[in-house]
Write an enzyme that holds these catalytic residues in place. Structure first.
Site, short mmCIF file in Angstrom:
data_model
loop_
_atom_site.label_atom_id
_atom_site.label_comp_id
_atom_site.label_asym_id
_atom_site.label_seq_id
_atom_site.Cartn_x
_atom_site.Cartn_y
_atom_site.Cartn_z
CG ASP A 276 -22.79 -103.78 11.41
OD1 ASP A 276 -23.32 -102.66 11.45
OD2 ASP A 276 -21.86 -104.08 10.63
CG ASP B 196 -19.07 -100.56 7.97
OD1 ASP B 196 -19.28 -101.76 8.24
OD2 ASP B 196 -19.54 -99.61 8.64
C1 DX5 Z 1 -19.17 -100.76 13.09
C2 DX5 Z 1 -20.20 -101.18 12.05
C3 DX5 Z 1 -20.81 -100.06 11.27
C4 DX5 Z 1 -21.23 -98.87 12.11
C5 DX5 Z 1 -21.26 -97.65 11.25
O1 DX5 Z 1 -18.34 -101.85 13.38
O2 DX5 Z 1 -19.60 -102.03 11.10
O3 DX5 Z 1 -21.89 -100.53 10.50
O4 DX5 Z 1 -22.48 -99.09 12.66
O5 DX5 Z 1 -21.85 -96.61 11.94
P1 DX5 Z 1 -21.07 -95.27 12.34
O6 DX5 Z 1 -21.59 -94.22 11.36
O7 DX5 Z 1 -21.51 -95.00 13.73
O8 DX5 Z 1 -19.60 -95.52 12.22
ZN ZN Z 2 -20.66 -102.86 9.39
#
Ligand code: DX5
Ligand code: ZN
Length: 221
Positions: A35, A176
């Site tokens: 990310d 996601d």
């Molecule tokens: C949030 C990110 C995701 C996040 C997913 O904006 O895009 O990758 O880290 O993790 P969780 O399981 O905490 O939603």
């Molecule tokens: Zn993400």
């Protein structure tokens, strides 16, 4: 196609990222979710371009699944060394030149994905089916790990899958956000192919990552 994991590196032990990457790589995990945030499109900063670039020196098998939550994402492609085998997701809500951005990603040998936030209607993707390889469906508001799933997310996943199937194109759907132990199979049933596994599953406190990867892989296969 069986469901594939993309563990979210921003949820791993950020003081030991090389170790975290190597463990996943050795397990044969297909993707690593990286990310990137600009503190403008979303009010947060996570993994930086230098780290995302450096992951290439560690990975032997895993493909980079780069999720760019930023305006003008093309400005970061060189610094991340976007290249062959990468998935690069850019946000519909952050770009006013998607045709150019997707062409730039493809010119580097990478796969362009269109990311849509929870408040964006599934229908918008129809205009881009000719220039993308997949859709990243955000089931939380982007920017932070640990957020709750947004109501209507399963309907959104189902709608995106229906649009892809009706298009006759072989596009992937990635999910996601809050991909949890108890919801991941329902997301699979909605037609998701790639699962971003973060603090809601693999990186929950006290879990052994090897066992968690095996369990999650089984649940979404
Ligand atoms: C949030 C990110 C995701 C996040 C997913 O904006 O895009 O990758 O880290 O993790 P969780 O399981 O905490 O939603
Ligand atoms: Zn993400």
């Amino acid at each position: 196609m069986r469901g594939l994991l993309s563990p979210s590196l921003m949820c791993a032990d950020v003081l030991n990222l090389e170790h975290e990457l190597t463990v996943l790589d050795n397990l044969g995990v297909e993707y690593i979710h990286l990310d990137f945030m600009d503190n403008h499109f979303v009010p947060n900063i996570t993994l930086d371009t230098g780290l995302i670039k450096a992951t290439k020196t560690v990975l032997r098998h895993m493909r980079r699944d780069i999720h760019i939550m930023a305006f003008h994402p093309e400005q970061y492609f060189d610094r991340m060394e976007i290249g062959e085998g990468d998935i690069v997701s850019v946000h519909y809500e952050a770009c006013d030149n998607l045709e150019e951005v997707m062409a730039d990603i493809r010119s580097r040998g990478a796969s362009p994905f269109l990311a849509i936030s929870p408040d964006t209607d599934a229908d918008v993707i129809k205009d881009y089916f000719d220039i993308i390889d997949g859709v990243l469906v955000m089931t939380v508001y982007p920017g932070f790990a640990g957020r709750p799933i947004v109501p209507g997310s399963f309907e959104k996943l189902t709608a995106v899958r229906k649009l892809i199937d009706e298009s006759g194109r072989d596009l992937l759907m990635e999910v996601d956000g809050h991909v949890s132990w108890d919801l991941c199979q329902r997301m699979r049933a909605c037609g998701a192919d790639i699962f971003v596994a973060g603090s809601s599953s693999l990186y929950q406190k006290g879990l052994d990552i090897v066992e968690a990867v095996e369990k999650m892989s089984e649940l979404v296969k």
